[in-house]
Write an enzyme that holds these catalytic residues in place. Structure first.
Site, PDB file in Angstrom:
ATOM      1  N   SER A  84       6.912   2.388  10.031  1.00  0.00           N
ATOM      2  CA  SER A  84       6.800   1.898  11.392  1.00  0.00           C
ATOM      3  C   SER A  84       7.528   2.838  12.315  1.00  0.00           C
ATOM      4  O   SER A  84       8.622   3.304  12.011  1.00  0.00           O
ATOM      5  CB  SER A  84       7.432   0.506  11.474  1.00  0.00           C
ATOM      6  OG  SER A  84       7.703   0.170  12.816  1.00  0.00           O
ATOM      7  N   GLU A  97      -4.514  -3.943   3.724  1.00  0.00           N
ATOM      8  CA  GLU A  97      -4.794  -4.787   4.896  1.00  0.00           C
ATOM      9  C   GLU A  97      -6.112  -4.400   5.564  1.00  0.00           C
ATOM     10  O   GLU A  97      -6.887  -5.259   5.978  1.00  0.00           O
ATOM     11  CB  GLU A  97      -3.671  -4.658   5.924  1.00  0.00           C
ATOM     12  CG  GLU A  97      -2.338  -5.266   5.524  1.00  0.00           C
ATOM     13  CD  GLU A  97      -1.263  -4.935   6.543  1.00  0.00           C
ATOM     14  OE1 GLU A  97      -0.743  -3.795   6.503  1.00  0.00           O
ATOM     15  OE2 GLU A  97      -0.958  -5.792   7.374  1.00  0.00           O
ATOM     16  N   LYS A 126      10.615  -0.373   7.517  1.00  0.00           N
ATOM     17  CA  LYS A 126       9.350  -0.931   7.060  1.00  0.00           C
ATOM     18  C   LYS A 126       8.550  -0.016   6.124  1.00  0.00           C
ATOM     19  O   LYS A 126       8.569   1.197   6.275  1.00  0.00           O
ATOM     20  CB  LYS A 126       8.440  -1.250   8.270  1.00  0.00           C
ATOM     21  CG  LYS A 126       8.923  -2.379   9.146  1.00  0.00           C
ATOM     22  CD  LYS A 126       8.855  -3.766   8.511  1.00  0.00           C
ATOM     23  CE  LYS A 126       7.464  -4.226   8.189  1.00  0.00           C
ATOM     24  NZ  LYS A 126       6.635  -4.512   9.342  1.00  0.00           N
ATOM     25  N   HIS A 163      -3.449 -22.363  -6.734  1.00  0.00           N
ATOM     26  CA  HIS A 163      -2.904 -22.897  -5.478  1.00  0.00           C
ATOM     27  C   HIS A 163      -1.736 -22.042  -4.982  1.00  0.00           C
ATOM     28  O   HIS A 163      -0.820 -22.559  -4.357  1.00  0.00           O
ATOM     29  CB  HIS A 163      -2.405 -24.338  -5.647  1.00  0.00           C
ATOM     30  CG  HIS A 163      -3.425 -25.289  -6.150  1.00  0.00           C
ATOM     31  ND1 HIS A 163      -4.065 -26.197  -5.343  1.00  0.00           N
ATOM     32  CD2 HIS A 163      -3.927 -25.502  -7.396  1.00  0.00           C
ATOM     33  CE1 HIS A 163      -4.899 -26.924  -6.068  1.00  0.00           C
ATOM     34  NE2 HIS A 163      -4.845 -26.525  -7.314  1.00  0.00           N
TER      35      HIS A 163
END
Lengths: 463, 463, 463, 463
Positions: free
Chosen positions: D283, D296, D289, D162
């Protein structure tokens, strides 16, 4: 659903054998479509009332049928009457009960009607209510989010891209992004409603009828905005089902994103959100666990709605006009889409109402991660630096801090000026996440002003 | 798309290694997104024009950038300039060319903007044109169908349910059912357009910006009806893509039904339709073959659009806000949905324009199958019989004819009256398919009057 | 399913509130998973037997639990005991009943076990039986098809490509193509079975357990071929569900093709097949109709299985290890996949057994359409013509016949030789569809020899 | 693909008009199927070699064709020859080039063959290589994971259910769960390969041929294990495509779970994993970043494979036998499935090789969250407590600690005994996560012994 009935008398010389019992069971739809019983009766009442008005059936007989149908409906609602699973479908089940009660006159109910237009009517009646219910649930969730946003108006969180901390934003602004998303869902529900809210009755099998019926009277009695004009289209169409399944798929996708985010935020690692015990469950084996089951189930149930959409699209692919029995398989996905989406909306409202934000933890996260680096670069641009150069300088600044494991807050002006002489005292408004929020100037940005405007807009809209 | 650039200068102290060359290739999107080049430039021109107006960038510099961008756009259109596949994406590719031409000033273009809002803008610009194109193609197909309906106004065909001959209907009425279906597709495209026609630019990475930009000016320059207000929503949202994929899935489903029907109708077994050589193909191995390849391909390509819808829904499931790199994978399905649907609409228009109906064969089929049996039952109801009894009698009549292998047309009044004394001379209007059409009385039915009304409606609408 | 229980005693100091009643209802799975009751009990019996053997629980107590569980199972089977919908899931429902009967000892059942491994076990026990059932149904359908092929061994039909008559083939060969297709489905079911037939029990929550249990003893008692070794994998995996859903999707696709074909073949236009009344239905409105509803429903239900596959794939996308509550949503699609596929297989067997072929009509269709044109071209090749030239000549021949509206059978040798001097008397074996079949020479072709070989193969295999 | 050719000479009297240019473009497949050129030539070489052997074509001519084909293949590989997009498909493109080079003799290549069996052959040749490639990539990824597991053998992580910390497990055990999952993918690829590895050639259009060809010789030349026997099945079947799409969908689902986990683990909030700069991106707008773009993108590309599966299933739904042009639409999804899955496997291997675990951070997380609570309860059971009572006691213990914000490590024996007198000195082995691992006793659990066994197994297997 189909134009079928296995009682031999109806088919006279054409059929010599009964349908095989297994085939009869396989083709029965009563188990799922009996849920449409009330809609079916409402449609029948409107139909036979019109038949009486138009003189297709004597007024006295239509009255008799209407009264019997009303009685049957009451008995079904009160639980006194339970439809047998022996009938082929809900339409025949009700007609059979009617005929038992009013004898031969009951046989007049089906004049100028086929089960093809009847089932389409029942579905549209059901979906009108379902869409209204979904709209109300969407608004309920939006209101909870708006309220939660308002309650946490001053709270700042690290905004994320790529699941990485990116820039500080107002929590309220983030929550209002979901309110906007659900706002589009509401619009789509309204758009879809327009196409559901048309009466197909009177199309009969698909060609219309030679009885001088009044289709618009039926539509008007049932509160439809108009009729589906072309009779072939009226019985061949299932767009309304696929469209609502699409709309709900997008809605569930939104809920799945929100569920994922709340699950993440309530981990011990993020620690942004506390879920109340009333929406959490423990483990029978691991005494220390507190699990976000409700959000997980919402995320999981997304699959059911996506799957039902694919189910409906597959059923209809390549079917020639007009009605084909394949279309009977549309009931299960219809109910699944509506029920799942409605339940998940209600549950997410409950979740939103039972979370609280850990403001201490949030405050602390804002110091990490150089969240205001973008603002620093923009600051330098405003001071006359070109964008690229501003970027390079800020990159070096971040590199310096990261290398020395210090936050921006540890920098003084002298140090800053060693990176660029353009830095002056006002840079500290930029470096501090809380103050940097105040500088957001664009419409719809994460500024207090923008959040105020959104809160006002939505509170008015949702009242 | 992402907030990425692998040229080290931009990131200063943060990165010590280059992106692995395989990873660079894997994450590049230029191969698909270069198709957005013109939209990207249009967006940049509007953006920098606004920056100039607002004083974020000196007017002289914004003019310089605008002029260079216009030049680049022209060169791309004329084929003089071809974007290299070496760039990471279309946005950087164009910015790189710009910077080569106007040097440091080019770096100001990206002020107050991120690739997150930029790519959303490009997609919306692309989709606005795409939706307009689809609407026009839908109308083109509707017009062809309407024309074909008008040309064949007197033609009667056997209508089908369950792929079985059911009742006679006017061919024009059947074709107009498709016109109605595509009418709903047009409505859905319009509804979807409303939600596409909003400018996300100015949302920057997701939090808005501290530059005093004017988002509505950009929107207005680009002809958008409004802005996407909430900046987080503006970059996280892909509803517009999923919605257009849903709308096109339903549209393709309609085309697949029409394709299936035309394939069936043009078989030698049905023989209703002749496809012109210009839309048929032969076989290199079987010299006698004439195949309906175009219609088959349309039916098959339905899978591509359904699959792209599922692709997009899967990508977005469970993604936390705001931008995630997963969303870069939205380009391929977007282009596939638009291209496939547009091509199939064009092709089906060509097919409709190149079919002719075999009226002799159609006339002959009307005699088979006791197509007017329903009308006979309704006739008896009008003569005072109850519905069930009327049905039983007609069933026996059909049984008698089938048993003796005769058509209804072979029955005389005496024979008919042996089944029911209610039959009188006027029954022959009912028995004959062509005359029975004249009796259809309900709105939207397969009557000449209804077909006239539909033709008038659509011809007005589509002009 | 989850590691959850809402009775507060179990969680002591951790929870201060009960789960909200709506959330409790939302998260309950008893409505669907109670169908696993017998499998659940079988698993528990094996588990506690092993606990007794290993000394984790005293033998006398494990015996006591086993006896009580056997009693409960019998009562459930006989209908004497009905599980309440008040329990959270089937596992707790049974444990609660057990504890009522054997008091505190019942609490020992769950030693060294979690609901995570327990539910995976139940599903695998269910699926083993389900797969065996599907295999048997597949074989039943194959046998019916083989029998039907054998009964119609001499019958020739026009084979189709692009839904156009192409070449004459033996009906038996065509039916045996389906037998081959279902043969692959059988293989896939077997392959999938291998991966289902492994016991996950003993993985506990996901990390295994410190009790000295014997996982292989449980596996052996339950007839599993082995255990799922890695404990994390054992509870995180749902491949077995997705794989069976994939296998059934392909199977349903096959059934949908067969259904489509039988619907086509039984139209009055094709007229190849007569469906018995026992698998056909009439229309309550159109007395002359005889509809192929069973085949239509099978075709339509394809969507349900495709949709369930998509449901499962969506649920599992992007879920981190190990168990997440989303996985509870796997029950409904699991049952839908199995039930739908099993029903459709049974129904298609019934359909196959209740169709008869219209040999007169088939004979007649063979004369139309120049079906042997390919053979004529091949004949000329064998006589020394190049392929292209042979093709050109045959094309002209077809053109001549089509222009004069005559069949090949109307051609005499003189006429034939006016197209090519290579034609001699033996060409008439080629021109005649029935004789041309005899010339098929390649393995697996539509020759009598090949059909004999296939019939022998399948009859042996399916016995 | 189809049995089509638009050059009028081939069809003689049948066609009077050319295919409309738009229709020609729409129906061309050369843009996608030219990738099959080498497979097509390999198939043709085997075919014509066999024709020569069987005497269907003179040996001298078959040799001439073989040599020309070999030359063409070489030129294509070297880039000297580029197939024109003007041809309808790859088969005709190559035949046209052949005929230019060997004139009329080239026309003999297509003897006893149709494009229907030819394209199925090409796909199977392509897929055999593709499956081998995927298997190798799967094994490569498994090996990287195994190596990473071995390198981190002593590292303990909090295992999750969970998305909540649940129990301590060995990191290696967790990584080996993925190795197991990919092991099943490998098995499925092998199972699928069996059904791909069959030659359809010689089925011709679908009925076989009257030429005395040797299908098994072709199969043997091309290394197939056998032929697809039934000729109708051989050209109608696309199971092999759908099956590989299913297998890859499950594989991508596994990759999406691993990607999600690595994205989570590399957040600053989790901090378990550091991704090397070579697989991260920064970025252009936010200098601080570091984004996990590769993971992804893998997660996002899952949608593409799911969508392609749905595409293929939709195409084949309800298609009657044998070949239909819809089936031409199978190329794009086939290539997408293979390319996407292959790329993502390679990328995830790169990711695995370029991550490092933050052991300090992991050590620290083990102290939080009372991860050994389950072991404490089990301990009490072993000491004679019933399961329920043991659970209650542990719950209270956790409640006490949580209330006082202390870890288990802060408890002494006196305090423990105030909860249960059964606690003795040996409980401290249980309370400490690192030592508790040593107690895992079940097969396949997270014990050092089990991990050793798994490492040995996989290293042997993957060598």
């Amino acid at each position: 659903m189909s134009e079928v009935q296995e009682k031999s008398p109806l088919w006279g010389g054409r059929f010599r054998k009964q349908l095989h019992p297994d085939a009869k069971k396989f083709s029965s739809s009563i188990a799922s479509d009996k849920r449409l019983a009330e809609d079916d009766i409402d449609g029948s009442i409107a139909h036979v009332t019109m038949l009486g008005e138009c003189g297709v059936v004597p007024k006295s007989e239509s009255d008799q049928i209407v009264n019997a149908l009303k009685q049957i409906k009451e008995e079904i609602i009160s639980g006194k009457l339970i439809l047998s699973d022996q009938s082929e479908d809900v339409h025949l089940a009700i007609e059979e009960i009617l005929t038992e009660r009013v004898s031969a006159v009951g046989g007049k109910l089906h004049t100028a009607r086929s089960r093809n237009d009847q089932v389409a009517l029942d579905q549209r009646l059901f979906l009108r209510k379902a869409i209204k219910g979904l709209q109300s649930s969407v608004e309920g969730l939006q209101l909870s989010l708006t309220t939660k946003a308002e309650e946490n108006e001053g709270t700042i969180i690290p905004g994320y891209t790529h699941m990485r901390r990116a820039q500080p934003i107002l929590l309220a602004h983030h929550l209002l992004a979901y309110v906007s998303m659900f706002g589009r869902d509401g619009e789509r529900l309204s758009d879809c409603y327009k196409r559901v809210d048309l009466s197909p009755l009177g199309a009969a099998a698909f060609a219309g009828t030679s009885f001088a019926i009044n289709r618009k009277s039926v539509a008007s009695q049932l509160g439809f905005s108009d009729i589906v004009y072309n009779s072939v289209d009226a019985v061949s169409d299932r767009d309304y089902l696929i469209e609502i399944a699409s709309v709900c798929s997008i809605l569930m996708m939104h809920l799945s994103r929100m569920a994922e985010e709340l699950i993440l935020w309530s981990t011990v690692e993020f620690g942004f959100v506390e879920m109340d015990d009333s929406i959490s469950t423990g483990s029978s084996i691991m005494p220390q666990k507190k699990n976000p089951d409700i959000a997980e189930l919402v995320r999981g149930k997304t699959g059911r709605v996506y799957g039902s959409l694919m189910n409906l699209l597959t059923i209809m692919k390549g079917l020639p006009l007009a009605y084909n029995r394949d279309m009977q398989c549309d009931k299960e996905p219809m109910f699944e889409v509506i029920d799942t989406t409605a339940d998940c909306l209600t549950m997410m409202k409950l979740v939103v109402e039972n979370i609280s934000f850990n403001t201490e933890r949030l405050k602390q996260t804002l110091q990490d991660g150089y969240l205001t680096a973008t603002e620093v670069a923009d600051y330098l641009v405003r001071k006359g630096e070109t964008f690229r150069e501003a970027h390079r300088i800020t990159g070096e600044l971040v590199g310096h801090c990261a290398g020395n494991e210090i936050h921006f807050s540890a920098l003084d002006l002298v140090k800053l000026q060693s990176f660029s002489e353009r830095f002056t005292e006002d840079v500290f408004d930029i470096l501090d996440p809380e103050r940097s929020i105040l500088l957001k100037a664009s419409e719809g940005s994460s500024s207090h002003e923008s959040v105020e405007a959104q809160l006002t807009y939505w509170k008015n809209k949702l009242q």
